[in-house]
Design an enzyme around this catalytic site. Sequence first.
Site, short mmCIF file in Angstrom:
data_model
loop_
_atom_site.label_atom_id
_atom_site.label_comp_id
_atom_site.label_asym_id
_atom_site.label_seq_id
_atom_site.Cartn_x
_atom_site.Cartn_y
_atom_site.Cartn_z
N ASP A 7 0.85 -1.20 0.00
CA ASP A 7 0.00 0.00 0.00
C ASP A 7 0.88 1.24 0.00
O ASP A 7 2.04 1.20 0.43
CB ASP A 7 -0.88 0.03 1.26
CG ASP A 7 -1.82 -1.16 1.31
OD1 ASP A 7 -2.14 -1.70 0.24
OD2 ASP A 7 -2.20 -1.55 2.43
N HIS A 8 0.31 2.38 -0.39
CA HIS A 8 1.12 3.60 -0.50
C HIS A 8 1.75 3.97 0.84
O HIS A 8 2.85 4.53 0.91
CB HIS A 8 0.30 4.76 -1.07
CG HIS A 8 -0.71 5.32 -0.13
ND1 HIS A 8 -0.38 6.25 0.83
CD2 HIS A 8 -2.03 5.05 0.04
CE1 HIS A 8 -1.46 6.53 1.53
NE2 HIS A 8 -2.46 5.82 1.08
#
Length: 240
Positions: free
Chosen positions: A106-107
């Site tokens: 995920d970012h």
Amino acid sequence: MNKSSLDRILQSQGVGTRKWCRQLIEAGEVSVHGEIVTDYKRSFETSGLRFRLFDEDWEYREFVYLALNKPPDVECSRKPSHRPGVMSLLPEEFSWRGVQAIGRLDHDTTGLLLLTDDGSFNHAMSSPKRHVPKLYLATTQDPVTPALVEHLLKGVQLSDEPAPLAALRCEPRGTHQVEIVIEQGKYHQVKRMLAAAGNHCAALQRIAVGRLTLESLALQEGEWRYLDTAELALLSTEAA
Ligand code: URA
């Protein structure tokens, strides 16, 4: 033995388009084994080939296998939309040669991200059949309790999964951190497992894939390097 023309070799290494590679060769910017080569059709054995371009030494690599210590606020998707993509942290030649992340983080997840342009390797590593364990260090909003650990080890039901997902290993680290090993790579899996077990993931870091640890790679956040053969072997599921 694998011989190829110099323009094709340069292109395969991510120097740029075939046309650009030909122009560089004809302009005398490329030397092989100390000799400037201006004929782009001239072929060379690729294995062990070293060439020099713009005063920089290059070593021919059929495929590249990279490890990156992913910082936060960077997207792993091929077409990042809201934040910079991971490829922006790597030299441009890797984008030209089609390097992609193996799976995604995920970012806001940090830590060990592997990348390659070897499609078969990427596919094999991402396959659920391969069972490559991934170790995460999750920082939780609420304290880590024995009940939470037990729940994660027993398995939690996520809304879109047919069966409960269990951590292979789960160990508290202090009051608000837990190490979790999972085999699969479902969407937001660790965060959703923690939420389903009644806590909230405040931060997530991947600290190992297979037997390859982030610590052993000694990479600062945002740094990358090539994996060597011994490190690649740590990604296999067979015991050392
Ligand atoms: N699990 C998550 O929730 N996020 C990641 O980035 C990786 C695993």
